[in-house]
Design an enzyme around this catalytic site. Structure first.
Site, PDB file in Angstrom:
ATOM      1  N   HIS A   1      -3.729  -5.339   1.042  1.00 22.68           N
ATOM      2  CA  HIS A   1      -3.221  -5.707   2.379  1.00 22.68           C
ATOM      3  C   HIS A   1      -3.891  -7.082   2.749  1.00 22.68           C
ATOM      4  CE1 HIS A   1      -2.365  -1.618   4.107  1.00 22.68           C
ATOM      5  NE2 HIS A   1      -3.396  -1.185   3.120  1.00 22.68           N
TER       6      HIS A   1
ATOM      7  N   CYS B   1       0.799  -1.174   0.100  1.00 25.32           N
ATOM      8  CA  CYS B   1       0.090  -0.074  -0.014  1.00 25.32           C
ATOM      9  C   CYS B   1       0.922   1.247  -0.047  1.00 25.32           C
ATOM     10  CB  CYS B   1      -0.845   0.128   1.184  1.00 25.32           C
ATOM     11  SG  CYS B   1      -2.498   1.108   1.059  1.00 25.32           S
TER      12      CYS B   1
END
Length: 509
Positions: A447, A335
């Site tokens: 994630h 991310c």
């Protein structure tokens, strides 16, 4: 319509065990046949998760929902505050970002608007569950914050919850903190406190008995539980403070992974599964620490990508990571870390910070531009060929989630990693992530990548092979492990809590 019964855990201060005991009772009550769900009106955390509907809530609330066997929904955590720096937080209401506010703006203005969403959520939860296990935040006795409270006694009074007050005896001053907290509560608030809890106890209970008697005589409220210090619980936490409590067992394992603990690190639970692998050491590298001779460097998610990128440059980590990557050391970005691996991160509208543009590490050929629309999805993805360290992993129906505000665009061709087939239960056809030509650096917006047992073990085995070590079969199943930890927690709390009195309190509601 019959309303849900409510138990509420409040604390004499932050970090006394409210989240863990809420998790325990979610599991206990679910085991005993109640349709149970957690509730936390307002949470401040950078560790968040995406619900099946695409809403963002605190990760600890999701763990509690898992313990209860309930699907996480935004009503379980209607207000989430994600600090961005400089006394400012992104405010998320019912799973959706409403912008950034300073602490004073939020406390004096927006918190009361948020209260309407809290009340709406309470009404929803009351009509859909048998029992709500409610978690407070900080302390209910902070007189400077009480006027705008929407998470502690205001919630307890709104739904007439039975409150258990927790003190952490491990940090000292537990008796004084309990008595002092109760003294600072209003009379109608004290009337809601049905029991006291001593948490993180180490030692001989007989030596504590005079203190328990004193508390009952001094406050008129019984101590319903003395919970021992529970070590190495594999349960998601809400706060990166818990990273400081990861025990160092000094066992040197085959594979050494360094996770850069940036100031605005988010979703650090991405690496929990790695930390439980028997052949892996995970070390969170804090300011001043050396990267050392790590087998893998991970740059985690961030709530403020440009500020954390400047931190890497300022502390010398950026230069060292680039040099090590050039020498062949594997590097993975997740991310915000994925964004940092690129050539540039731009924030022209100052979505996250006041930085217009910051040069990235330049390890992958793309640019990221921050945008006001936040992408929050649970995702399913396939991997046709992940050539990380030339391991060529293939997998299908892998699971993860996205939480990001940037859009990443290639500056020249590069190999993609994953094919996202579903976002929040809707079929999509989206590519995610890139890997460099040397196959030792990759980044992804997903994630939870390491929560997938087969993929996690494939990456570890690629690291083992690089060191001349033999590959191993899957050593441990992460989701099975978490379920067993919820059971272990519930069993421990049952043993040391007066459950008969708890059920009597529930019957009398």
């Amino acid at each position: 319509m019959k309303k849900a019964k409510k138990l509420m855990f409040q604390g004499t201060s932050s970090h006394v065990g409210k989240s863990i005991l809420t998790t325990a009772f979610c599991r206990i009550l679910a085991q005993d046949g109640y349709k149970t769900a957690p509730f936390k009106a307002q949470n401040m955390a950078l560790n968040s998760y995406v619900t099946p509907s695409g809403g963002e809530i605190g990760r600890s609330t999701v763990a509690q929902a898992e313990a209860a066997g309930a699907e996480p929904i935004v009503q379980m955590n209607p207000v989430l505050l994600k600090p961005t720096g400089n006394s400012c937080s992104q405010v998320i209401i019912l799973g959706t970002s409403r912008g950034n506010y300073s602490a004073s703006e939020y406390q004096n203005q927006y918190s009361q608007k948020a209260w309407a969403s809290v009340k709406e959520s309470i009404e929803y939860m009351e009509s859909h569950y048998d029992v709500m296990v409610i978690e407070g935040a900080g302390s209910p006795a902070e007189v400077n914050l009480k006027k705008n409270d929407i998470v502690n006694m205001r919630v307890a009074k709104e739904c007439n919850a039975s409150v258990f007050l927790i003190a952490d005896i491990d940090r000292g001053g537990a008796l004084a903190s309990i008595v002092g907290t109760l003294e600072l509560l209003d009379e109608d608030e004290r009337a809601l406190v049905k029991g006291l809890v001593i948490n993180k106890f180490r030692g001989d209970i007989k030596l504590l008995e005079p203190a328990l008697t004193f508390l009952k005589e001094r406050t008129g409220i019984p101590v319903l539980g003395v919970i021992p210090y529970l070590n190495k619980l594999g349960i998601d936490d809400e706060d990166s403070v818990s990273l400081q409590e990861i025990p160092d067992d000094h066992v040197m394992r085959d594979i050494h992974i360094a996770v850069i603990q940036t100031p605005k690190i988010s979703n650090f639970t991405d690496f929990d599964a790695l930390n439980h692998e028997p052949d892996v050491n995970v070390r969170f590298v804090q300011k001043g620490d050396l990267l050392g001779n790590s087998d893998l460097i991970i740059i985690p998610g961030s709530k403020n990508t440009t500020e954390d990128l400047l931190y890497l440059k300022r502390e010398g980590y950026a230069k060292e990571i680039c040099e090590l990557a050039e020498q062949g050391t594997p590097v993975i970005g997740v991310c915000g870390g994925y964004q940092m691996l690129g050539e540039k991160v731009s924030d022209p509208d100052h979505v996250e910070s006041q930085n217009d543009e910051v040069d990235g590490l330049g390890l992958l050929p793309y640019t990221t531009v921050m945008q006001g629309v936040k992408n929050t999805y649970q995702v399913h993805f396939d991997c046709d060929d992940l050539p990380f360290l030339d391991m060529q992993f293939k997998g299908s129906d892998l699971k993860g989630y996205e939480i990001h505000m940037g859009e990443t665009t290639l500056n020249k061709p590069a190999q993609t990693l994953f094919h996202i087939t579903s976002r929040s239960s809707k079929d999509v056809d989206v590519n995610d992530g890139y890997i460099n030509e040397k196959h030792n650096v990759f980044g992804t917006y997903c994630h939870g990548v390491f929560d997938n047992d087969e993929l996690r073990r494939a990456i570890i085995n690629a690291l083992r092979k690089r060191k001349g070590l033999s590959e191993l079969p899957i050593q441990f199943r992460y989701r099975e492990y978490k379920e067993s930890e919820y059971d272990r927690l519930a069993d421990s709390v049952r043993k040391y809590f007066d459950m008969d009195t708890v059920y009597e309190i529930l019957r009398n509601e």
